[in-house]
Scaffold this motif. Structure first.
Motif, PDB file in Angstrom:
ATOM      1  N   LYS A   5      69.315  -6.738  55.519  1.00 22.15           N
ATOM      2  CA  LYS A   5      68.984  -5.288  55.079  1.00 22.15           C
ATOM      3  C   LYS A   5      67.870  -4.688  55.166  1.00 22.15           C
ATOM      4  CE  LYS A   5      72.228  -4.805  51.148  1.00 22.15           C
ATOM      5  NZ  LYS A   5      72.160  -4.878  49.504  1.00 22.15           N
ATOM      6  N   ASN A   6      67.003  -5.768  55.869  1.00 20.03           N
ATOM      7  CA  ASN A   6      65.697  -5.197  56.120  1.00 20.03           C
ATOM      8  C   ASN A   6      65.684  -4.327  57.389  1.00 20.03           C
ATOM      9  OD1 ASN A   6      63.591  -6.127  58.667  1.00 20.03           O
ATOM     10  ND2 ASN A   6      65.208  -7.579  58.693  1.00 20.03           N
ATOM     11  N   ARG A   7      66.684  -4.389  58.141  1.00 24.06           N
ATOM     12  CA  ARG A   7      66.613  -3.937  59.463  1.00 24.06           C
ATOM     13  C   ARG A   7      67.842  -2.853  59.706  1.00 24.06           C
ATOM     14  NH1 ARG A   7      66.655  -9.174  60.424  1.00 24.06           N
ATOM     15  NH2 ARG A   7      68.695 -10.053  60.716  1.00 24.06           N
ATOM     16  N   ILE A   8      67.960  -1.911  60.731  1.00 28.71           N
ATOM     17  CA  ILE A   8      68.865  -1.249  61.221  1.00 28.71           C
ATOM     18  C   ILE A   8      69.136  -1.861  62.501  1.00 28.71           C
ATOM     19  CG2 ILE A   8      70.047   0.929  62.023  1.00 28.71           C
ATOM     20  CD1 ILE A   8      69.433   1.212  58.970  1.00 28.71           C
TER      21      ILE A   8
ATOM     22  N   GLY B 148      67.278 -12.380  68.242  1.00 28.59           N
ATOM     23  CA  GLY B 148      68.042 -12.115  67.323  1.00 28.59           C
ATOM     24  C   GLY B 148      68.731 -10.706  67.538  1.00 28.59           C
ATOM     25  N   ALA B 149      68.925 -10.116  66.348  1.00 28.06           N
ATOM     26  CA  ALA B 149      69.733  -8.694  66.584  1.00 28.06           C
ATOM     27  C   ALA B 149      68.476  -7.757  67.089  1.00 28.06           C
ATOM     28  CB  ALA B 149      70.198  -8.222  65.233  1.00 28.06           C
TER      29      ALA B 149
ATOM     30  N   SER C 252      63.590 -11.576  62.596  1.00 25.48           N
ATOM     31  CA  SER C 252      63.547 -13.029  62.024  1.00 25.48           C
ATOM     32  C   SER C 252      63.780 -12.893  60.504  1.00 25.48           C
ATOM     33  CB  SER C 252      62.194 -13.753  62.642  1.00 25.48           C
ATOM     34  OG  SER C 252      61.220 -12.860  62.293  1.00 25.48           O
ATOM     35  N   ASP C 253      63.676 -11.875  59.901  1.00 22.80           N
ATOM     36  CA  ASP C 253      63.946 -11.936  58.461  1.00 22.80           C
ATOM     37  C   ASP C 253      65.126 -12.211  58.171  1.00 22.80           C
ATOM     38  OD1 ASP C 253      64.100 -10.664  55.898  1.00 22.80           O
ATOM     39  OD2 ASP C 253      62.441  -9.540  56.305  1.00 22.80           O
ATOM     40  N   ALA C 254      65.295 -13.150  57.188  1.00 21.19           N
ATOM     41  CA  ALA C 254      66.531 -13.945  56.777  1.00 21.19           C
ATOM     42  C   ALA C 254      67.405 -12.800  56.007  1.00 21.19           C
ATOM     43  CB  ALA C 254      66.348 -14.824  55.835  1.00 21.19           C
TER      44      ALA C 254
END
Ligand code: TYM
Length: 333
Positions: free
Chosen positions: A208-211, A17-18, A203-205
Protein backbone atom coordinates in the motif's frame (compact mmCIF):
# COMPACT_ATOMS: atom_id res chain seq x y z
CA UNK A 1 20.94 16.87 -36.10
CA UNK A 2 24.11 14.83 -36.65
CA UNK A 3 24.86 12.01 -34.16
CA UNK A 4 28.00 13.82 -32.95
CA UNK A 5 26.18 17.07 -32.18
CA UNK A 6 23.62 15.30 -30.02
CA UNK A 7 23.97 15.09 -26.26
CA UNK A 8 24.19 11.56 -24.88
CA UNK A 9 21.64 10.59 -22.24
CA UNK A 10 22.01 7.54 -20.01
CA UNK A 11 19.85 6.22 -17.20
CA UNK A 12 19.06 2.94 -15.46
CA UNK A 13 16.48 1.15 -13.37
CA UNK A 14 16.89 -1.86 -11.11
CA UNK A 15 14.67 -4.88 -11.73
CA UNK A 16 13.93 -5.08 -8.03
CA UNK A 17 10.16 -5.29 -7.91
CA UNK A 18 7.02 -3.58 -9.11
CA UNK A 19 7.64 -0.36 -11.03
CA UNK A 20 5.79 2.45 -9.31
CA UNK A 21 4.52 5.99 -9.67
CA UNK A 22 7.59 7.43 -7.87
CA UNK A 23 10.05 6.16 -10.48
CA UNK A 24 7.66 7.18 -13.25
CA UNK A 25 7.20 10.80 -12.14
CA UNK A 26 10.76 11.16 -10.83
CA UNK A 27 12.57 9.66 -13.82
CA UNK A 28 10.88 7.57 -16.54
CA UNK A 29 8.65 10.34 -17.81
CA UNK A 30 11.79 12.36 -18.51
CA UNK A 31 13.33 9.33 -20.23
CA UNK A 32 10.50 9.41 -22.76
CA UNK A 33 10.61 13.21 -23.16
CA UNK A 34 14.36 13.09 -23.93
CA UNK A 35 13.86 10.25 -26.41
CA UNK A 36 11.23 12.35 -28.18
CA UNK A 37 13.63 15.32 -28.45
CA UNK A 38 15.91 15.20 -31.48
CA UNK A 39 18.72 16.93 -29.58
CA UNK A 40 19.43 13.76 -27.56
CA UNK A 41 20.87 10.35 -28.22
CA UNK A 42 19.36 8.17 -25.46
CA UNK A 43 20.46 4.94 -23.80
CA UNK A 44 18.38 3.18 -21.14
CA UNK A 45 19.43 0.15 -19.18
CA UNK A 46 17.85 -2.38 -16.83
CA UNK A 47 20.63 -2.60 -14.24
CA UNK A 48 20.37 -6.21 -13.15
CA UNK A 49 23.93 -6.37 -11.72
CA UNK A 50 23.01 -3.61 -9.26
CA UNK A 51 19.90 -5.50 -8.12
CA UNK A 52 22.09 -8.49 -7.11
CA UNK A 53 23.59 -6.49 -4.23
CA UNK A 54 20.58 -7.34 -2.01
CA UNK A 55 19.16 -10.83 -1.39
CA UNK A 56 17.04 -12.12 -4.31
CA UNK A 57 15.52 -15.29 -5.74
CA UNK A 58 17.18 -16.26 -9.09
CA UNK A 59 14.03 -17.71 -10.70
CA UNK A 60 11.93 -14.68 -9.77
CA UNK A 61 14.81 -12.39 -10.80
CA UNK A 62 14.79 -13.64 -14.37
CA UNK A 63 11.09 -12.84 -14.66
CA UNK A 64 11.52 -9.40 -13.06
CA UNK A 65 14.27 -8.41 -15.50
CA UNK A 66 11.98 -9.06 -18.46
CA UNK A 67 9.01 -7.47 -16.70
CA UNK A 68 10.99 -4.28 -16.02
CA UNK A 69 11.94 -3.93 -19.68
CA UNK A 70 8.32 -4.58 -20.64
CA UNK A 71 7.06 -1.76 -18.42
CA UNK A 72 9.63 0.62 -19.92
CA UNK A 73 8.32 -0.22 -23.39
CA UNK A 74 4.74 0.29 -22.19
CA UNK A 75 5.68 3.70 -20.77
CA UNK A 76 6.78 4.73 -24.26
CA UNK A 77 10.44 3.79 -24.61
CA UNK A 78 10.68 3.07 -28.33
CA UNK A 79 13.51 0.69 -29.32
CA UNK A 80 13.79 2.42 -32.69
CA UNK A 81 14.70 5.68 -30.98
CA UNK A 82 16.24 4.55 -27.67
CA UNK A 83 18.93 2.00 -27.02
CA UNK A 84 17.34 -0.35 -24.45
CA UNK A 85 19.24 -3.30 -22.99
CA UNK A 86 20.14 -5.38 -19.93
CA UNK A 87 23.31 -4.32 -18.07
CA UNK A 88 24.68 -7.87 -17.51
CA UNK A 89 24.70 -8.46 -21.29
CA UNK A 90 27.40 -5.80 -21.75
CA UNK A 91 30.53 -6.92 -19.87
CA UNK A 92 32.24 -3.54 -20.32
CA UNK A 93 30.16 -2.16 -17.41
CA UNK A 94 31.92 -4.45 -14.94
CA UNK A 95 35.32 -3.86 -16.52
CA UNK A 96 35.00 -0.08 -16.27
CA UNK A 97 33.71 -0.39 -12.70
CA UNK A 98 36.95 -2.18 -11.79
CA UNK A 99 39.08 0.54 -13.38
CA UNK A 100 37.09 3.31 -11.67
CA UNK A 101 37.29 1.39 -8.41
CA UNK A 102 41.06 1.84 -8.47
CA UNK A 103 40.44 5.61 -8.47
CA UNK A 104 37.84 5.60 -5.70
CA UNK A 105 39.08 6.43 -2.19
CA UNK A 106 37.35 4.18 0.35
CA UNK A 107 36.68 7.30 2.43
CA UNK A 108 34.38 8.56 -0.34
CA UNK A 109 32.45 5.26 -0.36
CA UNK A 110 32.16 5.37 3.44
CA UNK A 111 30.23 8.63 3.12
CA UNK A 112 27.60 7.21 0.73
CA UNK A 113 24.25 6.95 2.48
CA UNK A 114 22.54 4.21 0.47
CA UNK A 115 24.49 1.22 1.75
CA UNK A 116 24.18 2.51 5.31
CA UNK A 117 20.38 2.75 4.94
CA UNK A 118 20.29 -0.79 3.55
CA UNK A 119 22.46 -2.18 6.36
CA UNK A 120 20.15 -0.53 8.90
CA UNK A 121 17.23 -2.34 7.26
CA UNK A 122 19.01 -5.67 7.77
CA UNK A 123 20.51 -6.22 4.29
CA UNK A 124 23.72 -8.28 4.75
CA UNK A 125 26.89 -6.26 4.14
CA UNK A 126 28.72 -7.25 0.94
CA UNK A 127 31.34 -5.73 -1.33
CA UNK A 128 28.86 -5.25 -4.20
CA UNK A 129 26.55 -3.15 -2.04
CA UNK A 130 29.50 -1.06 -0.86
CA UNK A 131 30.87 -0.42 -4.34
CA UNK A 132 27.41 0.00 -5.93
CA UNK A 133 28.04 3.72 -6.72
CA UNK A 134 31.23 2.83 -8.62
CA UNK A 135 29.31 0.47 -10.92
CA UNK A 136 26.70 3.19 -11.37
CA UNK A 137 29.41 5.69 -12.34
CA UNK A 138 30.73 3.11 -14.83
CA UNK A 139 27.25 2.76 -16.39
CA UNK A 140 27.10 6.49 -17.02
CA UNK A 141 30.69 7.05 -18.11
CA UNK A 142 30.85 3.97 -20.36
CA UNK A 143 29.00 5.84 -23.11
CA UNK A 144 30.38 9.29 -22.29
CA UNK A 145 26.93 10.42 -21.13
CA UNK A 146 26.29 14.16 -20.72
CA UNK A 147 22.88 13.99 -19.05
CA UNK A 148 21.34 11.55 -16.55
CA UNK A 149 17.58 11.78 -15.86
CA UNK A 150 16.97 10.50 -12.30
CA UNK A 151 14.91 11.11 -9.17
CA UNK A 152 16.35 13.11 -6.29
CA UNK A 153 17.47 10.01 -4.36
CA UNK A 154 20.24 9.46 -6.94
CA UNK A 155 21.84 12.88 -6.45
CA UNK A 156 24.68 11.66 -4.22
CA UNK A 157 25.51 8.87 -6.68
CA UNK A 158 25.58 11.35 -9.54
CA UNK A 159 27.98 13.58 -7.64
CA UNK A 160 30.29 10.63 -7.25
CA UNK A 161 30.09 9.83 -10.99
CA UNK A 162 31.00 13.45 -11.75
CA UNK A 163 33.88 13.29 -9.31
CA UNK A 164 35.19 10.05 -10.85
CA UNK A 165 35.01 11.52 -14.37
CA UNK A 166 37.13 14.46 -13.20
CA UNK A 167 39.59 12.27 -11.33
CA UNK A 168 40.05 10.06 -14.38
CA UNK A 169 40.46 13.00 -16.78
CA UNK A 170 43.03 14.66 -14.49
CA UNK A 171 45.01 11.48 -13.86
CA UNK A 172 45.01 10.00 -17.40
CA UNK A 173 43.43 11.85 -20.35
CA UNK A 174 40.27 13.85 -21.18
CA UNK A 175 38.10 10.81 -21.91
CA UNK A 176 34.86 11.51 -20.05
CA UNK A 177 32.38 14.40 -20.19
CA UNK A 178 31.32 15.36 -16.65
CA UNK A 179 27.67 14.21 -16.53
CA UNK A 180 24.82 16.43 -15.31
CA UNK A 181 21.80 15.07 -13.45
CA UNK A 182 18.32 15.96 -14.74
CA UNK A 183 15.93 15.99 -11.77
CA UNK A 184 12.33 17.21 -12.17
CA UNK A 185 11.14 20.29 -10.21
CA UNK A 186 7.97 18.56 -9.00
CA UNK A 187 7.70 14.97 -7.76
CA UNK A 188 11.50 14.49 -7.66
CA UNK A 189 10.98 12.46 -4.49
CA UNK A 190 7.54 10.85 -4.34
CA UNK A 191 6.82 9.70 -0.81
CA UNK A 192 5.22 6.51 0.54
CA UNK A 193 1.43 6.61 0.91
CA UNK A 194 1.76 4.75 4.23
CA UNK A 195 4.62 6.78 5.72
CA UNK A 196 4.96 10.12 3.91
CA UNK A 197 8.32 10.78 5.58
CA UNK A 198 10.01 7.98 3.62
CA UNK A 199 10.16 7.59 -0.16
CA UNK A 200 7.80 5.44 -2.22
CA UNK A 201 9.75 2.26 -2.95
CA UNK A 202 9.43 -1.19 -4.46
CA UNK A 203 11.38 -2.76 -1.59
CA UNK A 204 8.79 -1.72 1.04
CA UNK A 205 7.02 -4.87 2.31
CA UNK A 206 3.68 -3.06 2.50
CA UNK A 207 2.28 -2.86 -1.07
CA UNK A 208 0.00 0.00 0.00
CA UNK A 209 3.03 2.29 0.21
CA UNK A 210 3.08 2.63 -3.58
CA UNK A 211 0.94 2.93 -6.70
CA UNK A 212 2.23 0.35 -9.18
CA UNK A 213 2.17 1.35 -12.83
CA UNK A 214 -0.14 -1.58 -13.62
CA UNK A 215 -2.57 -1.04 -10.71
CA UNK A 216 -6.23 -1.06 -11.75
CA UNK A 217 -8.35 2.10 -11.27
CA UNK A 218 -10.10 0.49 -8.29
CA UNK A 219 -6.83 -0.38 -6.56
CA UNK A 220 -5.54 3.17 -7.19
CA UNK A 221 -8.71 4.67 -5.64
CA UNK A 222 -8.38 2.43 -2.57
CA UNK A 223 -4.67 3.17 -2.07
CA UNK A 224 -5.12 6.95 -2.39
CA UNK A 225 -8.19 6.89 -0.13
CA UNK A 226 -6.21 5.14 2.61
CA UNK A 227 -3.08 7.34 2.15
CA UNK A 228 -1.85 8.60 5.53
CA UNK A 229 -2.48 12.33 6.00
CA UNK A 230 -3.17 14.38 9.16
CA UNK A 231 -6.13 15.52 11.23
CA UNK A 232 -6.38 19.19 10.15
CA UNK A 233 -8.63 19.04 7.06
CA UNK A 234 -7.13 21.99 5.14
CA UNK A 235 -5.36 21.17 1.88
CA UNK A 236 -2.14 23.16 1.81
CA UNK A 237 1.49 22.54 0.82
CA UNK A 238 3.67 22.22 3.93
CA UNK A 239 6.14 19.33 3.87
CA UNK A 240 7.02 19.66 7.58
CA UNK A 241 3.49 19.87 9.03
CA UNK A 242 1.53 18.10 6.29
CA UNK A 243 3.86 15.63 4.52
CA UNK A 244 1.03 13.35 3.34
CA UNK A 245 -1.06 16.13 1.77
CA UNK A 246 2.04 17.79 0.31
CA UNK A 247 2.98 14.49 -1.35
CA UNK A 248 -0.49 14.15 -2.87
CA UNK A 249 -0.31 17.77 -4.08
CA UNK A 250 3.03 17.05 -5.79
CA UNK A 251 1.63 13.90 -7.40
CA UNK A 252 -1.44 15.74 -8.65
CA UNK A 253 0.57 18.70 -9.89
CA UNK A 254 2.95 16.41 -11.74
CA UNK A 255 0.18 14.31 -13.33
CA UNK A 256 -2.08 17.23 -14.34
CA UNK A 257 0.54 19.87 -15.16
CA UNK A 258 -1.28 22.34 -12.86
CA UNK A 259 0.70 24.30 -10.26
CA UNK A 260 0.66 23.30 -6.59
CA UNK A 261 -0.65 26.78 -5.65
CA UNK A 262 -3.51 26.46 -8.07
CA UNK A 263 -4.48 23.01 -6.76
CA UNK A 264 -4.12 24.05 -3.11
CA UNK A 265 -6.44 27.02 -3.79
CA UNK A 266 -9.05 24.82 -5.48
CA UNK A 267 -9.06 22.07 -2.82
CA UNK A 268 -8.19 24.14 0.30
CA UNK A 269 -11.65 23.60 1.74
CA UNK A 270 -14.11 20.80 1.09
CA UNK A 271 -12.25 18.13 3.03
CA UNK A 272 -9.65 15.49 2.25
CA UNK A 273 -12.21 13.10 0.73
CA UNK A 274 -12.91 15.31 -2.29
CA UNK A 275 -9.21 16.11 -2.75
CA UNK A 276 -8.16 12.45 -2.59
CA UNK A 277 -10.80 11.50 -5.17
CA UNK A 278 -9.38 14.13 -7.55
CA UNK A 279 -5.81 12.89 -6.94
CA UNK A 280 -6.85 9.28 -7.65
CA UNK A 281 -8.60 10.26 -10.91
CA UNK A 282 -5.52 12.24 -12.05
CA UNK A 283 -3.29 9.19 -11.45
CA UNK A 284 -5.75 6.85 -13.19
CA UNK A 285 -5.85 9.11 -16.27
CA UNK A 286 -2.04 9.31 -16.39
CA UNK A 287 -1.52 5.55 -16.06
CA UNK A 288 -4.37 4.35 -18.33
CA UNK A 289 -2.30 4.31 -21.56
CA UNK A 290 0.54 2.41 -19.81
CA UNK A 291 -1.84 -0.28 -18.56
CA UNK A 292 -3.33 -0.61 -22.04
CA UNK A 293 0.06 -0.98 -23.78
CA UNK A 294 1.25 -3.51 -21.18
CA UNK A 295 -1.56 -5.82 -22.23
CA UNK A 296 -0.40 -5.71 -25.86
CA UNK A 297 3.27 -6.59 -25.28
CA UNK A 298 4.35 -10.20 -25.39
CA UNK A 299 7.45 -11.67 -23.72
CA UNK A 300 9.05 -13.00 -26.91
CA UNK A 301 8.94 -9.54 -28.48
CA UNK A 302 10.49 -7.95 -25.38
CA UNK A 303 13.26 -10.60 -25.37
CA UNK A 304 13.99 -9.89 -29.03
CA UNK A 305 14.26 -6.15 -28.36
CA UNK A 306 16.67 -6.81 -25.48
CA UNK A 307 18.86 -9.08 -27.61
CA UNK A 308 19.17 -6.47 -30.33
CA UNK A 309 19.77 -3.75 -27.70
CA UNK A 310 22.60 -5.75 -26.11
CA UNK A 311 24.30 -6.20 -29.46
CA UNK A 312 24.20 -2.47 -30.25
CA UNK A 313 25.18 -1.50 -26.71
CA UNK A 314 28.21 -3.83 -26.75
CA UNK A 315 29.45 -2.27 -29.99
CA UNK A 316 29.07 1.26 -28.63
CA UNK A 317 30.50 0.43 -25.23
CA UNK A 318 33.53 -1.30 -26.76
CA UNK A 319 34.31 1.72 -28.95
CA UNK A 320 34.43 4.02 -25.93
CA UNK A 321 36.09 1.50 -23.64
CA UNK A 322 39.08 1.17 -25.96
CA UNK A 323 39.85 4.86 -25.27
CA UNK A 324 39.76 4.11 -21.55
CA UNK A 325 42.06 1.10 -21.88
CA UNK A 326 44.52 3.09 -23.98
CA UNK A 327 44.51 5.95 -21.46
CA UNK A 328 45.19 3.76 -18.42
CA UNK A 329 47.93 1.66 -20.04
CA UNK A 330 45.85 -1.40 -20.94
CA UNK A 331 46.10 -0.92 -24.73
CA UNK A 332 46.17 -3.87 -27.14
CA UNK A 333 49.43 -5.55 -28.16
P1 TYM B 1 15.93 2.75 -9.01
O1 TYM B 1 15.84 1.47 -9.76
O2 TYM B 1 15.74 2.71 -7.53
O3 TYM B 1 14.89 3.80 -9.57
C1 TYM B 1 14.81 4.12 -10.95
C2 TYM B 1 14.62 5.63 -11.11
O4 TYM B 1 13.43 6.03 -10.42
C3 TYM B 1 13.70 7.08 -9.50
N1 TYM B 1 12.86 6.89 -8.31
C4 TYM B 1 12.12 7.86 -7.76
N2 TYM B 1 11.91 9.14 -8.10
C5 TYM B 1 11.07 9.87 -7.32
N3 TYM B 1 10.43 9.37 -6.24
C6 TYM B 1 10.61 8.08 -5.86
N4 TYM B 1 9.98 7.59 -4.79
C7 TYM B 1 11.48 7.26 -6.64
N5 TYM B 1 11.87 5.96 -6.56
C8 TYM B 1 12.71 5.76 -7.60
C9 TYM B 1 15.17 6.91 -9.16
O5 TYM B 1 15.73 8.13 -8.72
C10 TYM B 1 15.75 6.43 -10.47
O6 TYM B 1 16.05 7.52 -11.31
N6 TYM B 1 20.88 3.48 -8.66
C11 TYM B 1 19.72 3.58 -9.55
C12 TYM B 1 19.87 2.75 -10.81
C13 TYM B 1 21.07 3.04 -11.64
C14 TYM B 1 21.26 4.21 -12.44
C15 TYM B 1 22.51 4.00 -13.09
C16 TYM B 1 20.54 5.36 -12.64
C17 TYM B 1 22.14 2.23 -11.82
N7 TYM B 1 23.00 2.79 -12.70
C18 TYM B 1 23.05 4.97 -13.96
C19 TYM B 1 21.08 6.33 -13.50
C20 TYM B 1 22.30 6.11 -14.14
C21 TYM B 1 18.50 3.08 -8.80
O7 TYM B 1 18.59 2.33 -7.89
O8 TYM B 1 17.30 3.48 -9.35
Amino acid sequence: MTEQAKKTVFSGVQPSGAMHLGGYLGAFRNWVALQDDDAYDVIYCVVDLHAMTVPYDPAEFHRLRLETAKVLLAIGIDPDRSLLYMQSQVPQHAELAWILGTLTPTGVLNRMTQHKDKLEKGVPANLGLYSYPVLMAADILLYGADLVPVGEDQKQHLEMARDLAERFNNRFAEVFPVPEPLIPKTAARVMSLVDPTSKMSSSDANPKNRINLDDSPDVIRKKVKSAVTDSDPTVRYDTAEKPGISNLLEIMSSTTGRSIDDLAAEYATGGYGRFKEAVAEAIIAELAPIRASLQNLDDAEVARILQKGALDARTRAERHQQKVRDAVGLGRF
